[in-house]
Design a protein around this motif. Sequence first.
Motif, mmCIF file in Angstrom:
data_model
loop_
_atom_site.group_PDB
_atom_site.id
_atom_site.type_symbol
_atom_site.label_atom_id
_atom_site.label_comp_id
_atom_site.label_asym_id
_atom_site.label_seq_id
_atom_site.Cartn_x
_atom_site.Cartn_y
_atom_site.Cartn_z
ATOM 1 N N UNK A 6 3.861 8.570 3.106
ATOM 2 C CA UNK A 6 3.471 7.344 3.809
ATOM 3 C C UNK A 6 2.175 6.739 3.300
ATOM 4 N N UNK A 7 1.538 7.376 2.316
ATOM 5 C CA UNK A 7 0.250 6.882 1.834
ATOM 6 C C UNK A 7 0.363 5.450 1.344
ATOM 7 N N UNK A 8 -0.631 4.660 1.710
ATOM 8 C CA UNK A 8 -0.624 3.253 1.321
ATOM 9 C C UNK A 8 -1.669 2.480 2.091
ATOM 10 N N UNK A 9 -1.361 1.229 2.423
ATOM 11 C CA UNK A 9 -2.331 0.382 3.093
ATOM 12 C C UNK A 9 -2.627 0.830 4.516
ATOM 13 N N UNK A 10 -1.639 1.417 5.197
ATOM 14 C CA UNK A 10 -1.852 1.770 6.603
ATOM 15 C C UNK A 10 -2.029 3.258 6.841
ATOM 16 N N UNK A 11 -1.864 4.086 5.824
ATOM 17 C CA UNK A 11 -2.133 5.515 5.924
ATOM 18 C C UNK A 11 -2.933 5.915 4.683
ATOM 19 N N UNK A 12 -4.150 6.384 4.881
ATOM 20 C CA UNK A 12 -4.986 6.716 3.728
ATOM 21 C C UNK A 12 -5.992 7.791 4.107
ATOM 22 N N UNK A 13 -6.506 8.468 3.084
ATOM 23 C CA UNK A 13 -7.488 9.531 3.289
ATOM 24 C C UNK A 13 -8.862 8.922 3.578
ATOM 25 N N UNK A 14 -9.673 9.653 4.351
ATOM 26 C CA UNK A 14 -11.000 9.169 4.719
ATOM 27 C C UNK A 14 -11.881 8.911 3.502
ATOM 28 N N UNK A 15 -11.612 9.572 2.386
ATOM 29 C CA UNK A 15 -12.404 9.346 1.168
ATOM 30 C C UNK A 15 -12.303 7.907 0.685
ATOM 31 N N UNK A 16 -11.295 7.165 1.154
ATOM 32 C CA UNK A 16 -11.112 5.762 0.771
ATOM 33 C C UNK A 16 -11.524 4.802 1.891
ATOM 34 N N UNK A 17 -12.171 5.317 2.921
ATOM 35 C CA UNK A 17 -12.394 4.533 4.136
ATOM 36 C C UNK A 17 -13.051 3.171 3.872
ATOM 37 N N UNK A 18 -14.178 3.144 3.190
ATOM 38 C CA UNK A 18 -14.854 1.866 2.954
ATOM 39 C C UNK A 18 -14.046 0.963 2.021
ATOM 40 N N UNK A 19 -13.304 1.555 1.107
ATOM 41 C CA UNK A 19 -12.498 0.761 0.184
ATOM 42 C C UNK A 19 -11.279 0.140 0.871
ATOM 43 N N UNK A 20 -10.926 0.649 2.071
ATOM 44 C CA UNK A 20 -9.733 0.181 2.781
ATOM 45 C C UNK A 20 -10.068 -0.699 3.986
ATOM 46 N N UNK A 21 -11.295 -1.182 4.054
ATOM 47 C CA UNK A 21 -11.696 -1.975 5.209
ATOM 48 C C UNK A 21 -10.792 -3.189 5.427
ATOM 49 N N UNK A 22 -10.357 -3.817 4.348
ATOM 50 C CA UNK A 22 -9.522 -5.012 4.482
ATOM 51 C C UNK A 22 -8.187 -4.675 5.139
ATOM 52 N N UNK A 23 -7.655 -3.482 4.838
ATOM 53 C CA UNK A 23 -6.359 -3.117 5.397
ATOM 54 C C UNK A 23 -6.445 -2.792 6.887
#
Length: 431
Positions: A168-185
């Motif tokens: 399920x990894x993608x825009x709505x499921x991601x690891x915390x290591x990407x947290x700031x990089x995924x702010x838009x999602x």
Amino acid sequence: MSHVHDLVGVGIGPFNLSLAALAEPVDDLSVAFLESKPEFSWHHGLLIEGTTLQVPFLADLVTLIDPTSRWSFLSYLAAQERLFPFYFAENFHISRREYDHYCRWVADSLPSCRFGRRVTAVRWDAGDELFHVESEDVRTAERETLIARNVVLGVGTEPTVPEPMRGLLGEDVFHASEYLDRQESLRGAEDVTVIGSGQSGAEVALDLMRAQESAGWRVRWLTRSQAFAPMEYSKLGLEHFTPDYTRYFRSLPQETRDRVVPAQWQLYKASSAATLAAIHEVLYERSVGQQEVAVDLMPNVAVTGAQRAGDGVELACRHTEQERDFTVRTDRVVLATGYSANQPPCLEPLSDVVDWDARGRYQVGDDYGVALDPSVTGGLYVQNAEMHSHGVGAPDLGLGAHRAAVIVNAVSGRDQYSLPKRSAFTTFGVA
């Protein structure tokens, strides 16, 4: 033959950077460190404003071994003309953002650190009895081979993704290591779930709670642990992160080590008391006037399955004490599920000469050297891949300089750095 290095490092995180800094003043030691990233970067996705290191600033790259080093944190402050502001700030624990900037300053200043080069293979040449470290430029694909008597792996750890989430990894499921990089999602989400109660989970949950008024989302924090427990941070408890405890742990049978480490989870996998207190403060303030607090904190919850459900995600959960199953419907999932040390692909050519233990792990000696076939005369060292053999201090920044000094001494064949004979008041075992 090409120039022979005494040591080539694979990866440039804080631990190999510490080794590079301590090796730099040793005149007769030839070293090189290779990293695929274009520049130094440390947990970029978790440099959340207000987050701090969980160790004092003295746990920099060099100070606990050589406080006179030009690569100390205080030297960095002097170079940045920030000594007086730091003096008045009275911060024993510096921000993650500042630590990252300090490491960049060191990495940019050391000629032995080469970025933008991906190591593709590490081979042992039985003919010349040397390691061949093959790499390529990440932009041009230009290939190069470095020759070395010794190799040190400092590739760090990789994000751990639970099996139910891997598809399920993608825009709505991601690891915390990407947290700031995924702010838009995260924009537009009405419900956000954080899984995992370590320090990164607590920091992400707190950041989401602080943004609730503007974002309007509900925050859910789930963990398998029995409680949202604080990190063990008593002064005597911290002595588990000393060379003394490492020596004691090394004396235990491997079966005992494997039993001890999981039981010590509050030493390295819990959240800081300060972060938990900040979360409680937010919740308490929100509850003034009996207002609804749109936050769910649930320990003892294991996520056993996950699937897409419309525009969101459906989590199959089980309360481990009540033994009851239930379902959670959420829009976004942040996986604060930790990290694990994995064998890098570039090491595949050495698989046949590494003496693996019964569980397929490195057998690591006192000097952090990996057990190899007797025919291999060179040394292969590891950094932060030896918790099973050296204890909970393996990933701790406070022991990084000590481990690097041990490796420098081993590679140089002399006591280049003096190591403390006693580092703890606790007597961990019977003599």
